[in-house]
Motif scaffolding. Structure first.
Motif, PDB file in Angstrom:
ATOM      1  N   VAL A 194       7.070 -11.793   0.681  1.00  0.00           N
ATOM      2  CA  VAL A 194       6.019 -11.631   1.685  1.00  0.00           C
ATOM      3  C   VAL A 194       4.764 -12.375   1.238  1.00  0.00           C
ATOM      4  O   VAL A 194       4.345 -12.279   0.083  1.00  0.00           O
ATOM      5  N   THR A 195       4.179 -13.134   2.168  1.00  0.00           N
ATOM      6  CA  THR A 195       2.986 -13.922   1.854  1.00  0.00           C
ATOM      7  C   THR A 195       1.733 -13.414   2.556  1.00  0.00           C
ATOM      8  O   THR A 195       0.640 -13.942   2.321  1.00  0.00           O
ATOM      9  N   ALA A 196       1.857 -12.415   3.414  1.00  0.00           N
ATOM     10  CA  ALA A 196       0.705 -11.905   4.155  1.00  0.00           C
ATOM     11  C   ALA A 196      -0.338 -11.340   3.205  1.00  0.00           C
ATOM     12  O   ALA A 196      -0.014 -10.595   2.267  1.00  0.00           O
ATOM     13  N   ALA A 197      -1.593 -11.677   3.437  1.00  0.00           N
ATOM     14  CA  ALA A 197      -2.681 -11.186   2.597  1.00  0.00           C
ATOM     15  C   ALA A 197      -2.744  -9.666   2.640  1.00  0.00           C
ATOM     16  O   ALA A 197      -2.544  -9.063   3.690  1.00  0.00           O
ATOM     17  N   GLY A 198      -3.010  -9.066   1.492  1.00  0.00           N
ATOM     18  CA  GLY A 198      -3.119  -7.610   1.415  1.00  0.00           C
ATOM     19  C   GLY A 198      -1.814  -6.899   1.168  1.00  0.00           C
ATOM     20  O   GLY A 198      -1.776  -5.666   1.138  1.00  0.00           O
ATOM     21  N   SER A 199      -0.722  -7.646   0.967  1.00  0.00           N
ATOM     22  CA  SER A 199       0.574  -7.019   0.728  1.00  0.00           C
ATOM     23  C   SER A 199       0.672  -6.513  -0.708  1.00  0.00           C
ATOM     24  O   SER A 199       0.086  -7.088  -1.632  1.00  0.00           O
ATOM     25  N   VAL A 200       1.414  -5.417  -0.880  1.00  0.00           N
ATOM     26  CA  VAL A 200       1.551  -4.770  -2.185  1.00  0.00           C
ATOM     27  C   VAL A 200       2.998  -4.332  -2.359  1.00  0.00           C
ATOM     28  O   VAL A 200       3.641  -3.900  -1.397  1.00  0.00           O
ATOM     29  N   GLN A 201       3.503  -4.434  -3.589  1.00  0.00           N
ATOM     30  CA  GLN A 201       4.825  -3.885  -3.907  1.00  0.00           C
ATOM     31  C   GLN A 201       4.662  -2.830  -4.994  1.00  0.00           C
ATOM     32  O   GLN A 201       4.045  -3.085  -6.026  1.00  0.00           O
TER      33      GLN A 201
END
Length: 377
Positions: free
Chosen positions: A265-272
């Motif tokens: 995922v490249t969307a800004a604000g993404s977290v794993q």
């Protein structure tokens, strides 16, 4: 940051009181009481969301001659509410994910959970389930055709929600359709991913929503999925899995496979969030403990045990009783449950409510708070 330990202690006291009531009439002590207290103790030092009183209901809607299980849980404050569309896992009713749905609703979100009858706990009454062929049973539910069926069902349910709101249902009329989150566990994660833009070839959603955030518990990733599939998701994603996230259907071979989504995922604000001890059952948030057996039940086989046979894997469930941990799994770890809840709510508050305290905790507080429980990536 605004810590509110009294809130979590109050929640724990309420849950404990209810547990004591259910433990009367000679039943053994309910382990959920102590467990709830331990989870709430962990949460007193985590991010502190707002707390709202909630109300909800469950129903079976008949839509185009199809039975659809629907559950609603939301604050009772009559304000405009962001909507979380929750999609349970394979073999779960709409009441699945209760631990997480309750936390989200208390934090100020309306939660609409949807599960078609073809994918709920009734699947465990099938002949394949009785023979223990859980992988074979799962194979027909993860296909592109089955995904299109779930998307079509969801489209009709959302249309029904809008229609009921227009006819005067005050609860449903409170939904802010410009602030929609899609969330899912297991099979529901596959549907949520499609809704967010990671469509399989030939699949079309037709669901007129543009999610502002995506929350995935035990995300679904095909063995040969390329990173470009998940790079199509434009909304920020929180994906949660871990080293013990073993699919009881033996459909996804490894948590490493699930991690591909968070890495792609490249969307800004993404977290794993990678958890150290959370099992697949823990990530479901559904009846994390067995109901204590009554005296008359002694000597009977646990309801979660499945007949062993073709395709049997540790933890697979069989027909009758949906409740309780998957057979063979350890008791849930309270820190893992607290981590899923705290990080999930902080992510929602940061990305949907744009709460600076939530963003700061995710960036600075959460890594230290997690300690040996897991890590944010």
């Amino acid at each position: 940051m605004n810590f509110q330990p009294r809130y979590w202690l109050a929640v724990g006291a309420l849950a404990g009181g209810l547990g004591l009531i259910s433990g009367c009439a000679g039943d053994p002590p309910d382990p959920r009481i102590e467990f709830t207290e331990r989870v709430n103790k962990e949460l007193t030092t985590a991010y502190q969301p707002s707390h709202d009183e909630t109300a909800g209901w469950g129903a079976v809607w008949q839509i185009d001659q199809q039975s659809v299980d629907v559950a609603w849980l939301a604050p009772t404050n009559h304000e405009r509410l962001p909507l979380i569309i929750y999609l349970p896992g394979l073999g779960e009713p709409a009441s699945g994910g209760a631990e997480w749905r309750k936390a989200w609703a208390q934090a100020g979100y309306a939660v609409l959970s949807v599960q078609g009858h073809a994918y709920d706990q009734s699947i465990f009454a099938s002949q394949q389930a009785q023979y223990g062929d859980f992988r074979g049973m799962a194979s027909s539910h993860y296909t592109a055709a089955a995904l299109r069926d779930r998307l079509s069902t969801l489209q009709k349910v959302l249309a029904e929600v809008r229609a009921r709101a227009a006819k005067g249902d005050a609860q449903l009329a409170a939904i802010d359709w410009n602030q929609v989150v899609v969330a899912g566990f297991d099979l529901g994660a596959q549907t949520a991913e499609a809704l967010a833009g990671a469509l399989e070839p030939g699949a079309t959603s037709g669901v007129a929503i543009q999610p502002k955030a995506v929350l995935l518990l035990s995300p679904y990733v095909e063995a040969d999925a390329g990173q470009d599939v998940f790079a199509r998701i434009s909304a920020p994603v929180l994906s949660m899995t871990g080293q013990n996230d073993e699919d009881p259907f033996n459909w996804v071979s490894s948590y490493r496979q699930r991690e591909v989504l968070g890495q792609s995922v490249t969307a800004a604000g993404s977290v794993q969030l990678e958890l150290n001890k959370a099992t697949h059952k823990t990530l479901s948030g559904t009846e994390l403990f067995n109901r204590p057996a009554k005296k008359a039940d002694k000597g009977s086989a646990p309801s979660g045990d499945a007949p062993k046979g073709k395709g049997h894997k540790r933890g697979a469930k069989s027909g009758g009783d949906f409740h309780g941990p998957v057979a063979g799994e350890p008791a849930p770890d309270p820190k893992q449950v607290a981590a899923i809840q705290a990080v999930g709510v902080a992510f929602l508050d940061s990305r949907i409510k744009h709460n600076p305290a939530a963003t700061e905790w995710l960036q600075k507080g959460a890594p230290g708070w997690l300690e040996g429980a897991g890590r944010l990536k």
